[in-house]
Write an enzyme that holds these catalytic residues in place. Structure first.
Site, PDB file in Angstrom:
ATOM      1  N   ASP A   1       0.839  -1.193   0.000  1.00  0.00           N
ATOM      2  CA  ASP A   1       0.000   0.000   0.000  1.00  0.00           C
ATOM      3  C   ASP A   1       0.879   1.250   0.000  1.00  0.00           C
ATOM      4  O   ASP A   1       1.323   1.719   1.045  1.00  0.00           O
ATOM      5  CB  ASP A   1      -0.918  -0.017   1.237  1.00  0.00           C
TER       6      ASP A   1
ATOM      7  N   LYS B   1       1.596   7.901   0.568  1.00  0.00           N
ATOM      8  CA  LYS B   1       2.052   7.938   1.950  1.00  0.00           C
ATOM      9  C   LYS B   1       3.469   8.506   2.018  1.00  0.00           C
ATOM     10  O   LYS B   1       4.265   8.262   1.118  1.00  0.00           O
ATOM     11  CB  LYS B   1       2.107   6.507   2.511  1.00  0.00           C
TER      12      LYS B   1
ATOM     13  N   GLU C   1      -7.932   2.563   0.367  1.00  0.00           N
ATOM     14  CA  GLU C   1      -8.151   1.563  -0.680  1.00  0.00           C
ATOM     15  C   GLU C   1      -8.723   0.254  -0.156  1.00  0.00           C
ATOM     16  O   GLU C   1      -9.384  -0.468  -0.888  1.00  0.00           O
ATOM     17  CB  GLU C   1      -6.837   1.303  -1.431  1.00  0.00           C
TER      18      GLU C   1
ATOM     19  N   ARG D   1     -11.085  -0.432   1.927  1.00  0.00           N
ATOM     20  CA  ARG D   1     -12.552  -0.483   1.935  1.00  0.00           C
ATOM     21  C   ARG D   1     -13.100  -0.701   0.530  1.00  0.00           C
ATOM     22  O   ARG D   1     -14.171  -1.282   0.350  1.00  0.00           O
ATOM     23  CB  ARG D   1     -13.120   0.780   2.596  1.00  0.00           C
TER      24      ARG D   1
HETATM   25  N1  BES Z   1      -3.341   0.145   5.190  1.00  0.00           N
HETATM   26  C1  BES Z   1      -3.700   1.420   5.705  1.00  0.00           C
HETATM   27  C2  BES Z   1      -4.016   1.404   7.202  1.00  0.00           C
HETATM   28  C3  BES Z   1      -2.830   1.124   8.108  1.00  0.00           C
HETATM   29  C4  BES Z   1      -2.116   2.167   8.643  1.00  0.00           C
HETATM   30  C5  BES Z   1      -2.527  -0.162   8.469  1.00  0.00           C
HETATM   31  C6  BES Z   1      -1.040   1.926   9.486  1.00  0.00           C
HETATM   32  C7  BES Z   1      -1.468  -0.408   9.330  1.00  0.00           C
HETATM   33  C8  BES Z   1      -0.723   0.632   9.841  1.00  0.00           C
HETATM   34  C9  BES Z   1      -4.952   1.934   4.981  1.00  0.00           C
HETATM   35  O1  BES Z   1      -5.088   1.538   3.665  1.00  0.00           O
HETATM   36  C10 BES Z   1      -4.866   3.411   4.980  1.00  0.00           C
HETATM   37  O2  BES Z   1      -3.981   3.926   4.353  1.00  0.00           O
HETATM   38  N2  BES Z   1      -5.771   4.073   5.674  1.00  0.00           N
HETATM   39  C11 BES Z   1      -5.783   5.494   5.749  1.00  0.00           C
HETATM   40  C12 BES Z   1      -7.199   5.941   5.575  1.00  0.00           C
HETATM   41  C13 BES Z   1      -7.348   7.423   5.352  1.00  0.00           C
HETATM   42  C14 BES Z   1      -6.751   7.819   4.016  1.00  0.00           C
HETATM   43  C15 BES Z   1      -8.818   7.771   5.392  1.00  0.00           C
HETATM   44  C16 BES Z   1      -5.234   5.889   7.113  1.00  0.00           C
HETATM   45  O3  BES Z   1      -5.489   5.190   8.093  1.00  0.00           O
HETATM   46  O4  BES Z   1      -4.507   6.877   7.173  1.00  0.00           O
HETATM   47 ZN    ZN Z   2      -4.149  -0.210   3.152  1.00  0.00          ZN
HETATM   48 MN    MN Z   3      -4.099   2.872   2.329  1.00  0.00          MN
END
Ligand code: BES
Ligand code: ZN
Ligand code: MN
Length: 495
Positions: A266, A273, A345, A347
């Protein structure tokens, strides 16, 4: 697992070679066999000198005991009887493995002072704990350094009713293998494990009698899975949807469904990120790994239940063809989604996987697992997964199974006020809900793809990866969810 640790069970008696372990609580002193081992009173003396309390996990290590063929005798504190629940016995096993790492042979005398024999299932649980602690992800280590695990350990458990203990342990071996599998799938770097390779790993479950079907891009296109495919379109590695069926129950009995997020990496996509947040993102397959691991455990013990697993395997990359913030996609449910943040992504992947699951497999309950949000880590830390559910019965079953296995879950709220947060001006919904309650708005999004099925969502972002070491896990990837799901099925969906 067997190459790390082999386990045998024997009657209670004095070990004669290698490292021996004896157990004792705070007040009751050495048990019978330990006393017999302690001919020169060296143990008694060491316990006194070290001011050993017998509290849970405390140790006195007597090396090269005089007049004994043993290399060492480890005295391990058990704490009081209320500390010796199912998880307590597992922890002891893990602590023993860790304390004696390097010994080729370990003999544990599972005997407590007083005349009450230890339950054979507890003795088996101790062995399971040792097996889980013996895990090591070192296949890419070519040099013999500290991080590399030592040679195989032969563990002998000496206990009352050892044949029964052995039988209980045999039933647990598939579970340990399932946890190992889930940990491996999360620990593997993304270059080694793309969506195709992940699906191939899942296909290996067919050797246990699981029917595995793999859908490719073309099939998914035909089903209208625009949400999942939108995430996948930025990667040169094509997506896969894997459907696993274990038919151990009555024919026609609707299955328990497990759905997993399998984002092999991701980057965040165009909503990229920062580097420090991206480092760990090979672990974004935690949900899918738990589903595959649980299917392994359930099939290995030939559970009398119908269980299906559905995992969406994709890679979320930055690319000239990657989806853009503001893109609108049509999901398999026909609902449209405005993708305002390409990093939300998981969801999108789950939306189509869950729709497929309900339409094609008609489950009686559906549980999805995903490393879905950073927000759940902020809310609950690393020792509870977030639980969201539309069904109180299913929710309490999961909470109970979580407490038994120590894969704990904490229920979080759902409600119309939160649902509103993902309304969109331009489509049926948007894929982000704003700064506050991020784990909740993610769950609300998923709920929009749930029809009447009793459903639970486990956000395992804080528990599946980057895990603090525990007595039963030395691994970055904990394997969280495998023991929980196996227990849920065992306690509530099997006759
Ligand atoms: N895979 C991440 C969530 C995650 C973050 C898992 C840290 C493990 C450790 C997920 O896809 C994500 O990026 N979520 C975002 C959502 C936001 C953009 C609404 C997040 O948590 O920042
Ligand atoms: Zn993710
Ligand atoms: Mn993500």
């Amino acid at each position: 697992m067997k190459d790390r640790l082999s386990v045998r069970f024997a009657a209670i008696g004095a070990p004669r070679e290698g490292a021996a372990v004896v157990l004792t609580g705070p007040e009751n002193g050495l048990a019978k066999t330990a006393k017999a081992l302690d001919k020169g009173q060296q143990l008694e003396r060491a316990i006194r000198v070290a001011d050993f309390s017998g509290k849970f996990g405390a140790t006195v290590d007597v090396v090269a005991p005089a007049g004994s063929p043993l290399d060492r005798i480890l005295v391990l504190g058990t704490g009081g009887p209320d500390e010796l629940d199912e998880y307590g016995w597992m922890r002891l096993g893990g602590a023993i493995y860790a304390a004696l790492r390097g010994a080729a042979r370990i003999d544990v005398v599972v005997e407590l002072a007083g005349d009450k024999a230890v339950d054979p299932r507890s003795a088996a649980g101790l062995a399971l704990g040792a097996a889980l602690r013996a895990y090591s992800f070192d296949r890419y280590k070519t040099r013999d350094d500290k991080a590399r695990a030592g040679g195989p350990v032969a563990l002998t458990i000496r206990c009352a009713r050892h044949a029964a203990a052995e039988k209980a342990f045999e039933a647990m071996e598939g579970l340990a293998a399932g946890v190992y599998l889930a940990r491996d799938l999360v620990n593997e770097p993304a270059n080694m494990l793309g969506p195709v390779e992940f699906a191939q790993r899942a296909e290996r479950l067919s050797s246990l009698g699981v029917k595995v079907e793999v859908l490719g891009e073309k099939e998914m296109r035909k089903l209208g899975m625009g949400a999942l495919l939108g995430v996948a379109q930025g990667s040169v590695r094509p997506p896969r949807l894997v459907v696993m069926r274990w038919n151990g129950g009555r024919a026609g009995d609707r299955p328990v469904a497990l759905v997993g997020k399998g984002v092999v990496f991701d980057t965040g996509g165009n909503s990229m990120k920062p580097a420090s947040s991206m480092e760990d993102m090979r672990g974004d397959v935690g949900g899918a790994a738990a589903v595959v691991g649980a299917m392994h455990a359930i099939a290995a013990r030939k559970a009398k239940a119908n269980v299906v697993g559905v995992i969406g395997c994709v890679e979320n990359m930055v690319d000239a063809n990657a989806q853009r913030p503001g893109d609108i996609v049509t999901s398999m449910s026909r609902q449209t989604i405005e993708v305002l943040n390409t990093d939300a992504e998981g969801r999108l992947v789950l939306a189509d996987a869950m729709t497929y699951c309900q339409q094609k497999l008609q489950p009686k309950v559906m549980i999805d697992l995903a490393t879905l949000t950073g927000a759940i880590i902020v809310a609950l830390g690393q020792h509870h997964a977030g639980l969201f559910s539309n069904d109180d019965t299913l929710a309490s079953q999961l909470i109970e199974a979580g407490n038994e296995t120590h894969e704990k879950v904490w229920r979080m709220p759902l409600g119309p006020e939160y649902d509103k947060l993902i309304d969109s001006k331009n489509a049926d919904m948007k894929n982000i809900g704003g700064r506050y309650g991020g784990a909740i708005s993610a769950a609300q999004f998923l709920q929009r793809f749930v029809k009447d099925t009793p459903w639970a969502h486990l956000d395992i972002a804080g528990t599946a990866m980057n895990a603090p070491n525990s007595d039963i896990s030395p691994s970055w990837a904990s394997g969280f969810g495998v023991r929980l799901l196996d227990r849920l099925v065992r306690d509530h969906y099997e006759k």
